[in-house]
Design a protein around this motif. Structure first.
Motif, PDB file in Angstrom:
ATOM      1  N   LYS A   1      25.944  -2.749   6.225  1.00  0.00           N
ATOM      2  CA  LYS A   1      25.740  -3.339   5.144  1.00  0.00           C
ATOM      3  C   LYS A   1      23.974  -3.248   4.762  1.00  0.00           C
ATOM      4  CE  LYS A   1      25.892  -7.732   2.702  1.00  0.00           C
ATOM      5  NZ  LYS A   1      26.652  -8.994   2.602  1.00  0.00           N
ATOM      6  N   ASN A   2      23.145  -3.366   5.906  1.00  0.00           N
ATOM      7  CA  ASN A   2      21.861  -3.286   5.876  1.00  0.00           C
ATOM      8  C   ASN A   2      21.267  -1.904   6.330  1.00  0.00           C
ATOM      9  OD1 ASN A   2      22.632  -3.723   8.602  1.00  0.00           O
ATOM     10  ND2 ASN A   2      20.626  -4.553   9.161  1.00  0.00           N
ATOM     11  N   ILE A   3      21.929  -0.863   6.598  1.00  0.00           N
ATOM     12  CA  ILE A   3      21.465   0.424   7.329  1.00  0.00           C
ATOM     13  C   ILE A   3      21.844   1.413   6.191  1.00  0.00           C
ATOM     14  CG2 ILE A   3      21.321   2.130   8.972  1.00  0.00           C
ATOM     15  CD1 ILE A   3      21.705  -0.332  10.967  1.00  0.00           C
ATOM     16  N   ARG A   4      20.903   2.405   5.714  1.00  0.00           N
ATOM     17  CA  ARG A   4      21.461   3.430   4.874  1.00  0.00           C
ATOM     18  C   ARG A   4      20.578   4.669   5.425  1.00  0.00           C
ATOM     19  NH1 ARG A   4      19.878  -1.031   2.276  1.00  0.00           N
ATOM     20  NH2 ARG A   4      17.871  -0.395   2.349  1.00  0.00           N
TER      21      ARG A   4
ATOM     22  N   GLU B   1      16.795   3.985   5.992  1.00  0.00           N
ATOM     23  CA  GLU B   1      16.425   2.580   5.643  1.00  0.00           C
ATOM     24  C   GLU B   1      17.044   1.424   6.240  1.00  0.00           C
ATOM     25  OE1 GLU B   1      15.064   3.449   1.253  1.00  0.00           O
ATOM     26  OE2 GLU B   1      16.989   2.427   1.429  1.00  0.00           O
ATOM     27  N   VAL B   2      16.375   0.532   6.735  1.00  0.00           N
ATOM     28  CA  VAL B   2      17.241  -0.923   7.298  1.00  0.00           C
ATOM     29  C   VAL B   2      16.448  -1.935   6.983  1.00  0.00           C
ATOM     30  CG1 VAL B   2      17.433  -1.671   9.599  1.00  0.00           C
ATOM     31  CG2 VAL B   2      17.297   0.748   9.736  1.00  0.00           C
TER      32      VAL B   2
ATOM     33  N   LEU C   1      15.735  -9.457   8.786  1.00  0.00           N
ATOM     34  CA  LEU C   1      15.058 -10.595   8.353  1.00  0.00           C
ATOM     35  C   LEU C   1      14.999 -11.088   7.029  1.00  0.00           C
ATOM     36  CD1 LEU C   1      11.899 -10.437  11.190  1.00  0.00           C
ATOM     37  CD2 LEU C   1      14.463 -11.628  11.449  1.00  0.00           C
ATOM     38  N   ASN C   2      15.894 -10.701   6.401  1.00  0.00           N
ATOM     39  CA  ASN C   2      16.124 -11.205   4.970  1.00  0.00           C
ATOM     40  C   ASN C   2      15.319 -10.431   3.991  1.00  0.00           C
ATOM     41  OD1 ASN C   2      18.116 -12.922   5.585  1.00  0.00           O
ATOM     42  ND2 ASN C   2      16.721 -14.620   6.140  1.00  0.00           N
ATOM     43  N   HIS C   3      13.934 -10.282   4.278  1.00  0.00           N
ATOM     44  CA  HIS C   3      12.941  -9.978   3.347  1.00  0.00           C
ATOM     45  C   HIS C   3      11.980  -8.574   3.847  1.00  0.00           C
ATOM     46  CE1 HIS C   3      13.473 -13.839   1.133  1.00  0.00           C
ATOM     47  NE2 HIS C   3      13.085 -14.543   2.640  1.00  0.00           N
ATOM     48  N   PHE C   4      12.512  -7.980   4.830  1.00  0.00           N
ATOM     49  CA  PHE C   4      12.029  -6.814   5.221  1.00  0.00           C
ATOM     50  C   PHE C   4      12.676  -5.454   5.176  1.00  0.00           C
ATOM     51  CE2 PHE C   4       9.395 -10.217   7.555  1.00  0.00           C
ATOM     52  CZ  PHE C   4       8.189  -9.685   7.461  1.00  0.00           C
ATOM     53  N   THR C   5      12.073  -4.363   5.114  1.00  0.00           N
ATOM     54  CA  THR C   5      12.683  -3.057   4.844  1.00  0.00           C
ATOM     55  C   THR C   5      11.774  -1.964   5.660  1.00  0.00           C
ATOM     56  OG1 THR C   5      13.899  -3.610   2.580  1.00  0.00           O
ATOM     57  CG2 THR C   5      13.971  -1.246   3.701  1.00  0.00           C
TER      58      THR C   5
ATOM     59  N   TRP D   1       5.900  13.578   6.894  1.00  0.00           N
ATOM     60  CA  TRP D   1       6.569  12.331   7.543  1.00  0.00           C
ATOM     61  C   TRP D   1       6.044  11.234   7.413  1.00  0.00           C
ATOM     62  CZ3 TRP D   1       6.997  11.007  13.679  1.00  0.00           C
ATOM     63  CH2 TRP D   1       8.149  10.058  13.935  1.00  0.00           C
ATOM     64  N   THR D   2       6.817  10.428   6.670  1.00  0.00           N
ATOM     65  CA  THR D   2       6.340   9.003   6.055  1.00  0.00           C
ATOM     66  C   THR D   2       6.932   7.828   6.614  1.00  0.00           C
ATOM     67  OG1 THR D   2       5.662   9.983   3.809  1.00  0.00           O
ATOM     68  CG2 THR D   2       5.963   7.735   3.892  1.00  0.00           C
ATOM     69  N   ASN D   3       6.559   6.843   7.117  1.00  0.00           N
ATOM     70  CA  ASN D   3       6.867   5.764   7.592  1.00  0.00           C
ATOM     71  C   ASN D   3       6.437   4.390   6.888  1.00  0.00           C
ATOM     72  OD1 ASN D   3       8.534   6.605  10.168  1.00  0.00           O
ATOM     73  ND2 ASN D   3       6.661   7.496  10.217  1.00  0.00           N
ATOM     74  N   GLN D   4       7.266   3.553   6.496  1.00  0.00           N
ATOM     75  CA  GLN D   4       6.919   2.651   5.871  1.00  0.00           C
ATOM     76  C   GLN D   4       7.588   1.198   6.204  1.00  0.00           C
ATOM     77  OE1 GLN D   4       7.669   4.491   1.826  1.00  0.00           O
ATOM     78  NE2 GLN D   4       8.155   2.348   1.194  1.00  0.00           N
ATOM     79  N   LEU D   5       6.733   0.020   5.962  1.00  0.00           N
ATOM     80  CA  LEU D   5       7.656  -1.395   6.062  1.00  0.00           C
ATOM     81  C   LEU D   5       7.052  -2.178   4.850  1.00  0.00           C
ATOM     82  CD1 LEU D   5       8.909  -3.341   7.864  1.00  0.00           C
ATOM     83  CD2 LEU D   5       6.795  -4.020   8.928  1.00  0.00           C
ATOM     84  N   THR D   6       8.049  -2.631   4.378  1.00  0.00           N
ATOM     85  CA  THR D   6       8.260  -3.583   3.150  1.00  0.00           C
ATOM     86  C   THR D   6       8.386  -4.885   3.258  1.00  0.00           C
ATOM     87  OG1 THR D   6       8.425  -1.465   1.680  1.00  0.00           O
ATOM     88  CG2 THR D   6       8.634  -3.472   0.500  1.00  0.00           C
ATOM     89  N   TYR D   7       7.854  -5.637   2.761  1.00  0.00           N
ATOM     90  CA  TYR D   7       8.102  -7.310   2.615  1.00  0.00           C
ATOM     91  C   TYR D   7       8.373  -7.683   1.367  1.00  0.00           C
ATOM     92  CZ  TYR D   7       7.849 -12.438   2.972  1.00  0.00           C
ATOM     93  OH  TYR D   7       8.185 -13.557   2.641  1.00  0.00           O
TER      94      TYR D   7
END
Length: 531
Positions: free
Chosen positions: A372-375, A459-460, A463-467, A512-518
């Motif tokens: 559900k949370n992993i694409r 994408e993962v 904690l509800n608000h992090f990707t 190669w791009t890595n990102q963390l979004t809140y």
């Protein structure tokens, strides 16, 4: 005396939006000037003339609604919010925002408008589709355009940065326009700042199509058309050119050349320009004397008749050119996946003879929900194209076929008396080359290209608000070309040897791009987005 009675029908009702009354909405009988305004409870009463059966309800910010009355006398009408461009979701950098929330300068290109003009690439189709964006093209089939966002920003390269599915791309000339889902132009420093110095000339962000909800769907689109070259410039005919030549020498105080046009008081058109200035019946134009020796070009004896009506060189080197495109797409989705596969064939002939561009491309975009949370997903395009377009720095250079078409004098025909090429070898007629001969000799030249472009991503959500997202992509390009250079004999400045040239180049690049979004919304109206 007579009395006319018009039957009317009283209709009452309530207008609501999201279960709330709409106060001040206009309710009008369609096709008349009979109208009322809804009250504090969204209610209305209106008299409908005989023969009328529809009401039109309008309100600022809501979609206009037309209701059929039928046999009803009471109506419950529900309206919905008007979708505007301010609610469009725009890709800015590595994230998305509603257009109304953006403070920078961003233009959203309508893809339907983009594809309304047939073309080999999205760069040329972008012309006139976004404010502040200037597109210049020389109209050669398959050749990319020069794109400038808000003019020139440096003395060097002024091309914008192109981002396709999150991966930097050199240009758009290889992207199939039918694969584009959305396009945004980031025009100022604030909008494009996340890309750093690379974005100094602006950024154009493209997202390609993906599978939509529903079962498998197959779509096929095609078009076929013809490009007309037009009549070209209105140039002088042979007699007018002769008169102008004499006038120019006379006005400059020089002796008038008598080689071609005689030594009378006015210029006379010869029957032959090679041998120069000869008339019919002269022994020098006896066809038996004709001799073309490719091993001794200068020792050859050529005979060329004058074209007294004038050669329309533009007409000789141009033609009506067909353009066609075929595209077939298979797409669909399920609860845990979506996919799109497309094949495209594009074929465009040039209005300049013996020139063409062909492209074959395949696209495969997929995405899978592992949990559900992993694409995970990928976007892939494989393209191959081949062309034989006009050389010498495009259509606008002095040495191009178009340039030579305007430089050649009209008295020169395309062919000599034996069907071989004619040209400026005849004296006092300039130094332009025969443009039709140039294209004919170049008809077997080829430029071939193979390109693989795309990315893989995961994408993962946690904690509800992090990707967390990681993307690895890039491109591999292989180019091969070959061309022939032949001896020429018809021009005043001839190529004296035959040659064959072949070459290739290849390059690859990876990102190669890595990102963390809140992302979070507070109190139902405050949005916080941290990248």
């Amino acid at each position: 005396a007579s009395l006319s009675v018009f039957a009317q029908k009283q209709v009452s009702g309530t207008v609501k939006e999201n279960n709330n009354p709409v106060v001040g909405a206009t309710v009008e009988v369609k096709g008349t000037n009979v109208a009322v305004v809804t009250g504090l409870s969204g209610n209305f009463v209106i008299m409908v003339p005989a023969g009328k059966n529809q009401l039109v309800i309008t309100y600022v910010g809501l979609e206009t609604k037309t209701v059929t009355i039928g046999d009803k006398t009471e109506l419950e009408i529900t309206m919905v919010q008007l979708t505007t461009t301010l609610n469009e979701v725009v890709v800015t950098g590595y994230t998305t925002q509603a257009k109304k929330d953006i403070t920078g300068s961003v233009a959203v290109v309508k893809i339907a408008d983009l594809k309304s003009v047939p073309g080999a690439n999205a760069e040329s189709q972008l012309q006139g589709r976004a404010s502040g964006v200037t597109v210049v093209t020389d109209a050669r089939p398959g050749v990319g355009a020069s794109v400038r966002i808000r003019g020139f920003s440096s003395f060097g390269d002024n091309e914008p940065l192109y981002i396709i599915d999150g991966v930097p791309a050199g240009r758009l000339d290889g992207l199939n326009p039918n694969d584009i889902e959305s396009m945004q132009v980031l025009k100022d420093a604030a909008s494009a700042s996340i890309y750093g110095a690379r974005a100094s000339n602006g950024v154009i962000i493209i997202t390609t199509k993906k599978g939509r909800a529903g079962g498998a769907k197959v779509s096929y689109n095609m078009y076929y058309g013809t490009q007309a070259p037009g009549k070209g410039y209105d140039l002088l005919n042979s007699q007018e050119m002769a008169d102008l030549t004499w006038l120019s020498y006379t006005n400059s105080g020089q002796a008038v050349p008598t080689t071609q046009y005689g030594n009378g008081s006015t210029p006379r058109l010869p029957d032959y320009i090679l041998p120069a200035g000869k008339m019919e019946g002269d022994p020098a134009v006896n066809p038996a004397l004709y001799n073309l020796n490719m091993d001794d070009i200068n020792g050859s004896y050529l005979i060329v008749k004058a074209n007294k009506t004038g050669t329309n060189w533009y007409k000789e080197i141009s033609e009506n050119a067909p353009i066609m495109n075929h595209n077939i797409t298979l797409s669909g989705s399920s609860d845990r996946s979506r996919y799109l596969m497309g094949f495209d064939y594009f074929d465009q002939k040039s209005i300049i003879v013996h020139s063409f561009f062909k492209r074959y491309s395949m696209r495969l975009n997929t995405e899978f929900n592992i949990k559900k949370n992993i694409r995970i997903g990928e976007n892939l395009q494989v393209r191959t194209n081949e062309d034989n377009t006009v050389d010498n720095n495009g259509n606008n250079g002095e040495g191009t076929e178009l340039g030579m078409g305007y430089r050649n004098q009209p008295i020169i025909p395309v062919y000599d008396i034996m069907g071989n090429f004619a040209g400026s070898r005849a004296p006092n007629l300039g130094n332009a080359s025969n443009p039709y001969a140039s294209r004919f000799r170049a008809k077997d030249n080829r430029n071939q290209n193979l390109n693989v472009f795309g990315n893989m991503y995961a994408e993962v959500d946690f904690l509800n608000h992090f990707t967390a997202r990681t993307s690895f992509g890039g491109q591999y390009n292989y180019n091969n070309y070959f061309f022939f250079s032949y001896k020429t004999y018809e021009n005043s400045e001839n190529n004296t040897g035959n040659s064959y040239t072949e070459g290739f180049n290849r390059y690859r690049e990876w990102t190669w791009t890595n990102q963390l979004t809140y992302k979070n919304t507070f109190l139902g109206k405050h949005d916080l987005n941290v990248l």
